[in-house]
Design an enzyme around this catalytic site. Sequence first.
Site, short mmCIF file in Angstrom:
data_model
loop_
_atom_site.label_atom_id
_atom_site.label_comp_id
_atom_site.label_asym_id
_atom_site.label_seq_id
_atom_site.Cartn_x
_atom_site.Cartn_y
_atom_site.Cartn_z
N VAL A 41 0.92 -1.17 -0.08
CA VAL A 41 0.06 0.12 0.07
C VAL A 41 0.79 1.34 0.11
O VAL A 41 1.64 1.41 0.80
CB VAL A 41 -0.84 0.10 1.18
CG1 VAL A 41 -1.82 1.24 1.12
CG2 VAL A 41 -1.77 -1.29 1.14
N ASP A 153 -10.46 -10.53 8.53
CA ASP A 153 -9.07 -10.01 9.21
C ASP A 153 -9.44 -8.80 9.91
O ASP A 153 -8.70 -7.77 9.98
CB ASP A 153 -8.05 -9.95 8.08
CG ASP A 153 -6.73 -9.87 8.75
OD1 ASP A 153 -6.58 -10.12 9.96
OD2 ASP A 153 -5.91 -9.42 8.16
#
Length: 168
Positions: A41, A153
Amino acid sequence: WSGASILSRASAFFGAVMQLIANRFVVDEKTKPYQGEMAEVLCAFDSLNSMQKVAVKLFKGIHESKLIMESFARECESLEKLNSHPNIIPLLDFGNDLDRGWKYIALEWAQCNLLEHMRLYPEKDWDGFYLRYGCQILGALSFAFSRDIIHKDVKPQNVLIDREGVVR
């Protein structure tokens, strides 16, 4: 302003060498990338949206892994379904960076994650945490569940906090 005009201004601002993703997103070289299990990212600026700060998630090696390809497709589909909730980070774009052969997802930028935020602004007790964060997190998870999406998650590092302190 056209995208090309903004890119030329960005080039002057950021220096001669710019890393572009999908001929749209100018990578912010000053912000350290986050390395995830299947993707990286990066902080970037959207040249088609007044250089708005965005997060670009790059799925590298996608041609080599069926798992990564499936993960990318599932994440795009889920984010499209969830784009209208105020506590879920908005999807801005997704596609292929043809120059690199990588898939990408562009999202609105969030200042930090819940873990980082709680270290700076700790809550005194559970009630304070619930009122400040928990209710927003549960609202987002409930919204996702109502659309047949289960986040597998959920952890403080995956709960984002925007500049105004809102859970995303």
